[in-house]
Design a protein around this motif. Structure first.
Motif, PDB file in Angstrom:
ATOM      1  N   ILE A 229       0.842  -1.204   0.000  1.00 29.04           N
ATOM      2  CA  ILE A 229       0.000   0.000   0.000  1.00 29.04           C
ATOM      3  C   ILE A 229       0.873   1.249   0.000  1.00 29.04           C
ATOM      4  O   ILE A 229       0.601   2.224  -0.723  1.00 29.04           O
ATOM      5  CB  ILE A 229      -0.945  -0.018   1.218  1.00 29.04           C
ATOM      6  CG1 ILE A 229      -1.961  -1.152   1.074  1.00 29.04           C
ATOM      7  CG2 ILE A 229      -1.664   1.328   1.366  1.00 29.04           C
ATOM      8  CD1 ILE A 229      -2.850  -1.354   2.281  1.00 29.04           C
ATOM      9  N   GLN A 230       1.961   1.227   0.783  1.00 27.52           N
ATOM     10  CA  GLN A 230       2.871   2.372   0.810  1.00 27.52           C
ATOM     11  C   GLN A 230       3.532   2.596  -0.552  1.00 27.52           C
ATOM     12  O   GLN A 230       3.723   3.743  -0.970  1.00 27.52           O
ATOM     13  CB  GLN A 230       3.924   2.158   1.887  1.00 27.52           C
ATOM     14  CG  GLN A 230       3.389   2.255   3.306  1.00 27.52           C
ATOM     15  CD  GLN A 230       4.454   1.996   4.353  1.00 27.52           C
ATOM     16  OE1 GLN A 230       5.554   1.544   4.039  1.00 27.52           O
ATOM     17  NE2 GLN A 230       4.137   2.283   5.605  1.00 27.52           N
ATOM     18  N   GLU A 232       2.229   1.936  -3.466  1.00 26.60           N
ATOM     19  CA  GLU A 232       1.214   2.558  -4.312  1.00 26.60           C
ATOM     20  C   GLU A 232       1.057   4.040  -3.996  1.00 26.60           C
ATOM     21  O   GLU A 232       0.837   4.862  -4.906  1.00 26.60           O
ATOM     22  CB  GLU A 232      -0.121   1.839  -4.133  1.00 26.60           C
ATOM     23  CG  GLU A 232      -0.153   0.442  -4.703  1.00 26.60           C
ATOM     24  CD  GLU A 232      -1.501  -0.229  -4.519  1.00 26.60           C
ATOM     25  OE1 GLU A 232      -2.043  -0.746  -5.517  1.00 26.60           O
ATOM     26  OE2 GLU A 232      -2.007  -0.238  -3.385  1.00 26.60           O
ATOM     27  N   GLU A 233       1.175   4.392  -2.736  1.00 26.87           N
ATOM     28  CA  GLU A 233       0.949   5.783  -2.316  1.00 26.87           C
ATOM     29  C   GLU A 233       2.174   6.677  -2.510  1.00 26.87           C
ATOM     30  O   GLU A 233       2.035   7.870  -2.779  1.00 26.87           O
ATOM     31  CB  GLU A 233       0.535   5.802  -0.840  1.00 26.87           C
ATOM     32  CG  GLU A 233      -0.828   5.168  -0.574  1.00 26.87           C
ATOM     33  CD  GLU A 233      -1.151   5.099   0.916  1.00 26.87           C
ATOM     34  OE1 GLU A 233      -0.199   5.258   1.720  1.00 26.87           O
ATOM     35  OE2 GLU A 233      -2.324   4.870   1.262  1.00 26.87           O
ATOM     36  N   GLN A 234       3.382   6.101  -2.391  1.00 27.31           N
ATOM     37  CA  GLN A 234       4.585   6.934  -2.297  1.00 27.31           C
ATOM     38  C   GLN A 234       5.525   6.846  -3.503  1.00 27.31           C
ATOM     39  O   GLN A 234       6.340   7.754  -3.702  1.00 27.31           O
ATOM     40  CB  GLN A 234       5.369   6.542  -1.037  1.00 27.31           C
ATOM     41  CG  GLN A 234       4.602   6.727   0.253  1.00 27.31           C
ATOM     42  CD  GLN A 234       5.388   6.281   1.469  1.00 27.31           C
ATOM     43  OE1 GLN A 234       6.627   6.321   1.473  1.00 27.31           O
ATOM     44  NE2 GLN A 234       4.698   5.843   2.522  1.00 27.31           N
ATOM     45  N   ASP A 237       4.356   5.928 -10.365  1.00 25.50           N
ATOM     46  CA  ASP A 237       3.854   4.784 -11.128  1.00 25.50           C
ATOM     47  C   ASP A 237       4.699   4.534 -12.381  1.00 25.50           C
ATOM     48  O   ASP A 237       5.207   5.460 -13.014  1.00 25.50           O
ATOM     49  CB  ASP A 237       2.404   5.038 -11.530  1.00 25.50           C
ATOM     50  CG  ASP A 237       1.807   3.864 -12.269  1.00 25.50           C
ATOM     51  OD1 ASP A 237       1.822   2.749 -11.730  1.00 25.50           O
ATOM     52  OD2 ASP A 237       1.339   4.058 -13.418  1.00 25.50           O
TER      53      ASP A 237
END
Length: 259
Positions: A229-230, A232-234, A237
């Motif tokens: 999740i981190q 994906e957030e940080q 892409d």
């Protein structure tokens, strides 16, 4: 051009041999075998039923292709061993066919299997991988493109190794090795495999992003689920980052330990 087949080779009349192949003396080829064009089969090779071999392959002395699976569940079912194009299979390599009816062991294109390597039943290998001397891959493994195994590596059953990863010599591992990393002999994260990443055209910026992603996984104080999740957030892409995320989420055995 017609194939050059030694009269001292023992080849089933039901086997299908492509054009311009060279088959040396003392080669043994069973019934249900297909060999593509321009293959070279050196002496004392056994190519057994279920083999589907593509073009431009070289199979060296003493190797066995589509050997019966070393699996207690095997009951003599008809299965296959698929070999792609342009592979180099060195001396005394063993590749088992699949265990169950309709199953396949698959070796892709342009792989190098060095002396004494063993690929077990139902394993799937991508393209341009290197299997060092004496490397043993157990059954039901998945090896993505561009993976390098140094000598005497042992991959236990069902593991996955991601694209452009490298596993150092003498390593025995039972968990997944994520894409683009070096797995050390202690079965730990040893950094990014920058050489193979650059070979696949991954630029320096994306390699830095990959390194940041793996810092969250291997040096963070969170679970793998939270680390993904981190990422994906940080982490910015890219196809490479998405592949890392997908690989992590699909693991069944877990990944190798952090340092």
């Amino acid at each position: 051009m017609a194939s050059e087949i030694s009269p001292k080779a023992e080849i089933s009349p039901k086997a299908k041999i492509g054009d311009n192949c060279k088959i040396y003396p003392f080669v043994y080829i069973e019934d249900d075998v297909e060999i593509g064009d321009n293959c070279i089969i050196f002496p004392f090779v056994s190519i057994l039923s279920g083999t589907r071999m593509g073009k431009n392959n070289k199979v060296h002395q003493g190797s066995v292709i589509a050997a019966l699976p070393q699996d207690f569940d095997f009951r003599g079912e008809k299965s296959e061993c698929i070999i792609g194009d342009g592979n180099i299979i060195r001396e005394n390599v063993v590749i088992n066919r699949a265990t169950h009816a309709g199953g396949q062991t698959v070796i892709g294109n342009e792989n190098v299997l060095m002396e004494g390597a063993h690929i077990s039943h139902d394993t799937k290998v991508g393209n341009r991988c290197v299997f060092g001397y004496g490397t043993k891959i157990a059954g039901d493994c998945e090896i993505e493109d561009g993976v390098i195994f140094s000598s005497s590596v042992i991959a236990n059953a069902g593991v996955r190794v991601g694209r452009a990863a490298m596993v150092q010599a003498g390593t025995t591992f039972s968990k997944d090795v994520p894409p683009g990393i070096i797995c050390t002999k202690r079965v730990e994260f040893g950094g990014i495999n920058t050489t193979m990443c650059k070979f696949y055209g991954i630029d320096d910026k994306v390699i830095k992003h990959m390194a940041n992603a793996y810092r969250l996984v291997f040096h963070g104080q969170t679970s793998l689920f939270d680390a993904v999740i981190q990422i994906e957030e940080q982490v910015p892409d890219s196809p490479e980052i998405r592949h890392i995320i997908e690989f992590m989420r699909n693991t069944k055995l877990g990944i190798i330990t952090k340092m």
